[in-house]
Write an enzyme that holds these catalytic residues in place. Structure first.
Site, PDB file in Angstrom:
ATOM      1  N   LEU A 282      28.299 -17.719 -14.685  1.00  0.00           N
ATOM      2  CA  LEU A 282      27.918 -18.609 -15.869  1.00  0.00           C
ATOM      3  C   LEU A 282      29.513 -19.152 -16.647  1.00  0.00           C
ATOM      4  O   LEU A 282      30.290 -18.253 -16.395  1.00  0.00           O
ATOM      5  CB  LEU A 282      27.549 -17.408 -16.930  1.00  0.00           C
ATOM      6  CG  LEU A 282      26.159 -17.182 -16.694  1.00  0.00           C
ATOM      7  CD1 LEU A 282      25.469 -16.186 -17.758  1.00  0.00           C
ATOM      8  CD2 LEU A 282      25.035 -18.311 -16.625  1.00  0.00           C
ATOM      9  N   GLU A 283      29.378 -20.234 -16.971  1.00  0.00           N
ATOM     10  CA  GLU A 283      30.948 -20.739 -17.131  1.00  0.00           C
ATOM     11  C   GLU A 283      31.740 -19.915 -18.229  1.00  0.00           C
ATOM     12  O   GLU A 283      32.957 -20.086 -18.298  1.00  0.00           O
ATOM     13  CB  GLU A 283      30.752 -22.131 -17.779  1.00  0.00           C
ATOM     14  CG  GLU A 283      29.988 -22.442 -19.289  1.00  0.00           C
ATOM     15  CD  GLU A 283      30.044 -23.863 -19.742  1.00  0.00           C
ATOM     16  OE1 GLU A 283      29.357 -24.779 -19.091  1.00  0.00           O
ATOM     17  OE2 GLU A 283      31.152 -24.275 -20.592  1.00  0.00           O
ATOM     18  N   LEU A 284      31.113 -19.244 -19.211  1.00  0.00           N
ATOM     19  CA  LEU A 284      31.626 -18.500 -20.170  1.00  0.00           C
ATOM     20  C   LEU A 284      32.563 -17.304 -19.706  1.00  0.00           C
ATOM     21  O   LEU A 284      33.125 -16.709 -20.324  1.00  0.00           O
ATOM     22  CB  LEU A 284      30.820 -18.233 -21.363  1.00  0.00           C
ATOM     23  CG  LEU A 284      30.044 -17.275 -21.455  1.00  0.00           C
ATOM     24  CD1 LEU A 284      29.502 -17.102 -23.012  1.00  0.00           C
ATOM     25  CD2 LEU A 284      28.982 -17.302 -20.462  1.00  0.00           C
TER      26      LEU A 284
END
Lengths: 276, 254
Positions: free
Chosen positions: B51-53
């Site tokens: 997940l990008e975060l």
């Protein structure tokens, strides 16, 4: 010397026209209490840099505090869009829209004192076409290979706000869970204000758990539930009811939004204290 | 028209059929994530999700409101930040697959996720790029999952949030982009393969005719000499997983 102060005192150092950086992400870890303090103080003319827009972004833009927005999009996840932000952009709010990585790289360059960093992201997009005139991004030639590459310029906000789980009186702050661009944003900024669920005395923090070093932190305020109604990993879940109500109020805008913000976020301190 | 499945279920199953067991994947919320989790539970158990975060290999067990919902991060291998996931993993060339949604696509698989104009000239803004441009710019290959709505297919997208396989008719690498860009667009009616020559009607889903798909796809679309394949229908196991475990509230699969 202890850096601990009241939230109001810490936020009073954010003046009209400042370049503010925020670190919430959609419905998570938004510094809502700190942002509300700026709304209460009637701050105007802020430049706001935030990698992913969140509830705090929408709150400040909707309250008219922001004159320029530098971000890479954002939402309230399935609760809704950043309606106040989108409405302000449609009405002409100057906005620089990046991607998550390219804006984080601008902050990383700022933190390192570099003029720019190269990247292969954003290239060829209409996002880049719009950003080039702002001085934020420009195609250059790799001096080693001769190939095209994008340069994104450093950004150095005046002051960043981070909502941490725990912080000691010297400003050593622990952020639990995923860190998105929190660290780069804080380290790029000239000053860092930490609001924390809990402030502990010197020696009360495991150095291995420190996310933001006290060396760059200028003020610390203990603000339990300071991220509400967004989720703060390791402390509390989001308040789904209040987020839904916020999204509806932001969509409605105008007097409905103003009254909702006043009732929910600008209530007198003693009422908030009871709610805790 | 169709068998005993919803359009969303067919999309998730068709997208999952294009996953590889050794994929390292960055996925958007909604159907892209459902497709990846379906692959993880069935044919591609080795797939690694990011997940990008800043989340590596989450194992969510209940529906999440978005990637910022901590429910999405459950039982992850590790946490980091954007520089770890979109930097070292994606920009560093370690992400083999992106799965994204889109408001509009063109025959080279370029994406608009920023805004659309209505007939009266008014503009509706959406959530913006986030990490979408980064994923499309840098991942090894990208699958686009979206409803087969004729308004979404354009000879050229209205706003180019993320360039696809080609840019102005030239290979994207000439411009400095890495990765391969879009390789397929998966809708609830068909799979469009993106090639150097343009978009190809690679397969139509059970119950769909090639003619009807072509009629509802107002952009150049190549039909293979022998006609398109037929996509495999959802199996009972896939449908049970989708309905009972991956989207029990029917947020994405309806």
């Amino acid at each position: 010397m202890s850096k601990v102060s009241s939230l109001a005192d810490a936020m009073s150092t954010v003046t009209d026209g400042a370049h503010l950086a925020l670190t919430g992400f959609a419905i998570t870890r938004s510094a809502v209490a700190a942002a509300a303090e700026l709304v209460r103080a009637g701050r105007r003319g802020l430049t706001l840099t935030q990698v992913i827009g969140s509830l705090e972004t929408d709150l400040l833009v909707g309250a008219g505090c922001v004159d320029r927005l530098i971000y890479s999009g954002g939402s309230l996840d399935r609760f809704g869009s950043l309606h106040s932000v989108n409405r302000a952009i449609s009405a002409g709010l100057p906005t620089e829209e990046y991607s998550t990585l390219s804006l984080t790289l601008r902050l990383l360059a700022g933190s390192l004192g570099l003029p720019f960093l190269p990247t292969r992201s954003l290239i060829g997009s209409h996002l880049l076409a719009r950003l080039t005139p702002t001085g934020g991004a420009m195609m250059i030639t790799d001096p080693f290979s001769g190939a095209p590459v994008l340069a994104v310029s450093a950004v150095r906000p005046d002051v960043a706000i981070v909502h941490a789980n725990v912080c000691d009186e010297d400003g050593n702050a622990c952020v639990f869970g995923p860190l998105w661009s929190i660290k780069e944003t804080a380290l790029a900024s000239a000053r860092v204000i930490v609001t924390a669920e809990q402030v502990v005395p010197r020696g009360g923090i495991d150095p291995s758990r420190v996310t933001i070093p006290g060396a760059v932190v200028t003020a610390v305020a203990e603000v339990p539930a300071g991220g509400r109604p967004t989720a703060v990993f390791g402390a509390y879940d989001y308040d789904a009811t209040l987020l839904s109500e916020y999204a509806a109020a932001s969509r409605a805008g105008g007097e409905t939004f103003r009254r909702f913000v006043t009732d929910q976020f600008l209530a007198p301190d003693e009422i908030v204290a009871v709610a805790r | 028209m169709t068998g005993d499945w919803t359009p969303g279920e067919m999309m998730a199953v068709a997208a999952a059929s294009l996953l590889r067991d050794d994929d390292v994947a960055l996925v958007g919320l909604g159907l892209p994530q459902i497709a990846a989790l379906l692959g993880q539970r069935t044919t591609t158990p080795g797939i690694q999700l990011l997940l990008e975060l800043g989340v590596f290999m989450p194992h969510p067990v209940e529906p999440a409101m978005g990637i910022a919902d901590p429910r999405m991060w459950k039982d992850a291998w590790s946490y980091g930040g954007v520089i770890d996931v979109l930097g070292a993993m994606l920009h560093g060339g370690r992400v083999t697959l992106g799965i994204l949604g889109a408001l509009q696509v063109d025959p080279s698989g370029s994406l608009n996720t920023t805004m659309v104009s209505a007939a009266d000239g008014s503009v509706r803004r959406f959530n913006g790029s986030g990490g979408g441009n980064d994923i499309e710019s840098l991942a090894g290959r990208v699958l686009v999952v979206m409803r087969h709505d004729s308004r979404k297919f354009r000879p050229a997208v209205e706003f180019l949030t993320s360039p696809g396989r080609m840019l102005d008719g030239r290979p994207r690498a000439e411009y400095g982009l890495s990765g391969g860009g879009t390789v397929a667009i998966i809708t609830d009616r068909a799979i469009l393969q993106i090639t150097d020559a343009g978009a190809v009607l690679a397969s139509v889903h059970p119950g769909q005719s090639p003619e009807s798909v072509l009629a509802s796809t107002p952009m150049p679309l190549i039909v293979p000499a022998g006609g398109p394949d037929e996509t495999a229908a959802p199996t009972a196991l896939q449908q049970r997983l989708l309905r009972d475990e991956l989207d029990p509230k029917g947020w994405y699969l309806g």
